[in-house]
Every structure is written in C-alpha cells, then in structure tokens.
Design a protein around this motif. Structure first.
Motif, PDB file in Angstrom:
ATOM      1  N   ASP A  11       0.829  -1.199   0.000  1.00  0.00           N
ATOM      2  CA  ASP A  11       0.000   0.000   0.000  1.00  0.00           C
ATOM      3  C   ASP A  11       0.866   1.253   0.000  1.00  0.00           C
ATOM      4  O   ASP A  11       1.625   1.483   0.940  1.00  0.00           O
ATOM      5  CB  ASP A  11      -0.893  -0.030   1.244  1.00  0.00           C
ATOM      6  N   PRO A  12       0.792   2.098  -1.037  1.00  0.00           N
ATOM      7  CA  PRO A  12       1.629   3.294  -1.095  1.00  0.00           C
ATOM      8  C   PRO A  12       1.293   4.307  -0.012  1.00  0.00           C
ATOM      9  O   PRO A  12       2.074   5.213   0.259  1.00  0.00           O
ATOM     10  CB  PRO A  12       1.343   3.861  -2.492  1.00  0.00           C
ATOM     11  N   GLU A  13       0.129   4.154   0.618  1.00  0.00           N
ATOM     12  CA  GLU A  13      -0.265   5.098   1.662  1.00  0.00           C
ATOM     13  C   GLU A  13       0.177   4.662   3.052  1.00  0.00           C
ATOM     14  O   GLU A  13      -0.025   5.389   4.018  1.00  0.00           O
ATOM     15  CB  GLU A  13      -1.785   5.306   1.633  1.00  0.00           C
ATOM     16  N   ALA A  14       0.735   3.459   3.169  1.00  0.00           N
ATOM     17  CA  ALA A  14       1.274   3.033   4.456  1.00  0.00           C
ATOM     18  C   ALA A  14       2.391   3.995   4.864  1.00  0.00           C
ATOM     19  O   ALA A  14       3.156   4.471   4.033  1.00  0.00           O
ATOM     20  CB  ALA A  14       1.810   1.612   4.364  1.00  0.00           C
ATOM     21  N   THR A  15       2.489   4.294   6.155  1.00  0.00           N
ATOM     22  CA  THR A  15       3.505   5.232   6.614  1.00  0.00           C
ATOM     23  C   THR A  15       4.373   4.601   7.696  1.00  0.00           C
ATOM     24  O   THR A  15       3.952   3.661   8.389  1.00  0.00           O
ATOM     25  CB  THR A  15       2.873   6.532   7.149  1.00  0.00           C
ATOM     26  N   TYR A  16       5.582   5.152   7.841  1.00  0.00           N
ATOM     27  CA  TYR A  16       6.596   4.613   8.733  1.00  0.00           C
ATOM     28  C   TYR A  16       7.205   5.767   9.522  1.00  0.00           C
ATOM     29  O   TYR A  16       7.445   6.851   8.976  1.00  0.00           O
ATOM     30  CB  TYR A  16       7.676   3.893   7.922  1.00  0.00           C
ATOM     31  N   LEU A  17       7.469   5.526  10.798  1.00  0.00           N
ATOM     32  CA  LEU A  17       7.937   6.586  11.691  1.00  0.00           C
ATOM     33  C   LEU A  17       9.466   6.644  11.720  1.00  0.00           C
ATOM     34  O   LEU A  17      10.121   5.670  12.076  1.00  0.00           O
ATOM     35  CB  LEU A  17       7.397   6.354  13.106  1.00  0.00           C
ATOM     36  N   LEU A  18      10.012   7.794  11.355  1.00  0.00           N
ATOM     37  CA  LEU A  18      11.457   8.023  11.445  1.00  0.00           C
ATOM     38  C   LEU A  18      11.744   9.103  12.477  1.00  0.00           C
ATOM     39  O   LEU A  18      10.863   9.895  12.838  1.00  0.00           O
ATOM     40  CB  LEU A  18      12.022   8.473  10.091  1.00  0.00           C
ATOM     41  N   VAL A  19      12.975   9.124  12.957  1.00  0.00           N
ATOM     42  CA  VAL A  19      13.400  10.153  13.906  1.00  0.00           C
ATOM     43  C   VAL A  19      14.510  10.990  13.273  1.00  0.00           C
ATOM     44  O   VAL A  19      15.360  10.471  12.558  1.00  0.00           O
ATOM     45  CB  VAL A  19      13.895   9.536  15.235  1.00  0.00           C
ATOM     46  N   LYS A  20      14.461  12.291  13.527  1.00  0.00           N
ATOM     47  CA  LYS A  20      15.514  13.189  13.049  1.00  0.00           C
ATOM     48  C   LYS A  20      16.475  13.453  14.193  1.00  0.00           C
ATOM     49  O   LYS A  20      16.081  13.964  15.248  1.00  0.00           O
ATOM     50  CB  LYS A  20      14.935  14.502  12.535  1.00  0.00           C
ATOM     51  N   GLU A  21      17.717  13.075  14.009  1.00  0.00           N
ATOM     52  CA  GLU A  21      18.697  13.180  15.078  1.00  0.00           C
ATOM     53  C   GLU A  21      19.073  14.637  15.339  1.00  0.00           C
ATOM     54  O   GLU A  21      19.189  15.441  14.401  1.00  0.00           O
ATOM     55  CB  GLU A  21      19.926  12.358  14.720  1.00  0.00           C
ATOM     56  N   ALA A  22      19.266  14.965  16.603  1.00  0.00           N
ATOM     57  CA  ALA A  22      19.602  16.334  16.997  1.00  0.00           C
ATOM     58  C   ALA A  22      21.110  16.563  17.027  1.00  0.00           C
ATOM     59  O   ALA A  22      21.573  17.641  17.398  1.00  0.00           O
ATOM     60  CB  ALA A  22      19.006  16.638  18.372  1.00  0.00           C
ATOM     61  N   LYS A  23      21.873  15.543  16.628  1.00  0.00           N
ATOM     62  CA  LYS A  23      23.330  15.655  16.637  1.00  0.00           C
ATOM     63  C   LYS A  23      23.894  15.109  15.330  1.00  0.00           C
ATOM     64  O   LYS A  23      23.242  14.329  14.635  1.00  0.00           O
ATOM     65  CB  LYS A  23      23.935  14.873  17.810  1.00  0.00           C
ATOM     66  N   ILE A  24      25.102  15.511  15.017  1.00  0.00           N
ATOM     67  CA  ILE A  24      25.828  14.960  13.884  1.00  0.00           C
ATOM     68  C   ILE A  24      27.229  14.583  14.356  1.00  0.00           C
ATOM     69  O   ILE A  24      27.710  15.085  15.375  1.00  0.00           O
ATOM     70  CB  ILE A  24      25.930  15.958  12.703  1.00  0.00           C
ATOM     71  N   LYS A  25      27.862  13.676  13.613  1.00  0.00           N
ATOM     72  CA  LYS A  25      29.250  13.337  13.912  1.00  0.00           C
ATOM     73  C   LYS A  25      30.146  14.354  13.217  1.00  0.00           C
ATOM     74  O   LYS A  25      30.080  14.515  11.999  1.00  0.00           O
ATOM     75  CB  LYS A  25      29.574  11.929  13.432  1.00  0.00           C
ATOM     76  N   GLU A  26      30.970  15.027  13.989  1.00  0.00           N
ATOM     77  CA  GLU A  26      31.834  16.077  13.453  1.00  0.00           C
ATOM     78  C   GLU A  26      33.295  15.705  13.679  1.00  0.00           C
ATOM     79  O   GLU A  26      33.682  15.300  14.777  1.00  0.00           O
ATOM     80  CB  GLU A  26      31.518  17.401  14.152  1.00  0.00           C
ATOM     81  N   LYS A  27      34.083  15.853  12.644  1.00  0.00           N
ATOM     82  CA  LYS A  27      35.508  15.511  12.745  1.00  0.00           C
ATOM     83  C   LYS A  27      36.233  16.534  13.599  1.00  0.00           C
ATOM     84  O   LYS A  27      36.084  17.741  13.416  1.00  0.00           O
ATOM     85  CB  LYS A  27      36.135  15.440  11.354  1.00  0.00           C
TER      86      LYS A  27
END
Length: 226
Positions: free
Chosen positions: A76-92
């Motif tokens: 079903d193309p209308e099915a949805t999935y929950l993602l999270v947006k991370e508040a941090k990044i890996k920085e060199k």
C-alpha cells in the motif's frame, strides 16, 4: 542513537570479518523471536560477550499497519513509517577523531542504538524505539539484519517491526529533534537527497518488511563501505 565507549574485550579492528558469528547470531535471534525475550540464550550471550556488547545494535521499523503474506499484501503506497531526526551529527575533530555534536543538520534514521550489557536484541530494540520516539510500542518479528564492516565502526544491527500503542511524551530534544511519519516514496526521496543517516539500513529494512521476507538468509545484508 546512543553511542557508548567500546569495551576492552576486543578492539574494533579485530572484529571486522565476522560472517560465522553473524550467521550464528542471526539463527539465535530467529529462534528466540518470541514477544520480547528478556534474556539471551547461552549461545547468543557467548557470541555477544566475545565481540563486545557495544558491537551490536538493535532498533525498530514502526509502521502504521502490519504486513500480510505476499498473496494479500499490495505494498500500500499510503502506508507510513515513523522516522526520527537526530539532533546531533558526527563532526571531525582536529585530532582526526569524530564526536557527536548538537546540530540542526541532523539526518533521519530508524530508532536504534547499541545494546546495553545484559540486554537481549528485542529488549534493546524496544528500549531504543520508545526512548527515541516517546511512544509505547509493540514489537513483532525481526525484519532486517545489517552488518557494517567499516574499520572504525563495525557493527551488526537487528531491526524489528513494531506498531505504536500510545504516545507518552516527546523524546529528549538533546537527542531527537523531530519524529515524523513518511510514506515509502517519501523515504526513498530522503535517501536520494542525502537526508538519511544510513540509507542502506533504513531502505533495506523497509524493503524486507514490505516484501514480507522473514527468513534469516534473506535478511542479512552487508552494507558497502562508506
């Protein structure tokens, strides 16, 4: 998303080539795929101790519907999935190491993180999923096993299907900036625009889930080097 300091049991460089261990762990995970296993089997615990608890990750693919066998499941193309947006990044850092830092440039990911000492895969998946989404979840079957061979961060990750039972509270803003439901096509678009932290993991788990592939041999994927 939580990262932990490596335990001294085995250096990361000694834990990169692990096909036999991955196969063994995969079989154990399937054999114990009951609703929330509270403890590892003796075989799984032995392998986990050998490679170090922080070598293993677990997470969830949260969908708004359960899949059904291929004869009945129309993706079903209308099915949805929950993602999270991370508040941090890996920085060199100047010394060449990488460090998690607060940033508004975080990417979208499946809720996941490293095992704590003594946790089972199912227990870790549920904990990470609930911590990072602020929702109470119900786990179902294992839908993806990923193997990252990168020399500086090798790991094996287990992703379980899950559904939301209820919203509890917003996740920690220091770790998660946002949670959002996406369709499959929207997640593919995120990958194409470099907005997924690990597209091999996220899209691989989605494809396994949508195709109803629930056998160990079909789920194990070794990701390409970054």
């Amino acid at each position: 998303m939580s990262e932990t300091t490596s335990h001294p049991e085995a250096p990361a460089t000694e834990r990169v080539a692990i096909p036999d261990a991955v196969t063994s762990i995969s079989a154990v995970a399937f054999a114990s795929a009951r609703p929330l296993t509270k403890s590892l089997t003796a075989e799984a615990a032995e392998i986990t101790r050998e490679f170090g608890w922080d070598f293993f990750k677990a997470g969830v693919l949260i969908a708004d519907e359960w899949p059904t066998p291929p004869a009945d499941f129309n993706e079903d193309p209308e099915a949805t999935y929950l993602l999270v947006k991370e508040a941090k990044i890996k920085e060199k850092q100047p010394d060449g190491t990488k460090k998690w830092v607060k940033s508004d440039k975080g990417k979208w990911n499946l809720p996941c993180g490293r095992l704590k000492i003594g946790e089972s895969f199912e227990e870790a998946a549920l904990r990470e999923g609930e911590e990072e989404t602020g929702r109470r979840l119900q786990l179902d079957k294992l839908v993806h096993i990923g193997h990252r061979r990168d020399g500086d961060n090798p790991y094996v990750i287990f992703i379980y299907a899950a559904t939301e039972l209820e919203f509890i509270a917003p996740p920690d803003p220091e770790e998660i900036a946002e949670t959002r439901w996406f369709t499959y096509d929207e997640i593919i678009a995120l990958g194409e625009t470099d907005q997924l932290r690990n597209p091999d993991l996220t899209i691989g788990a989605l494809n396994h889930y949508r195709k109803y592939e629930l056998q160990p041999d079909g789920l194990l994927v070794t990701y390409p080097f970054k």
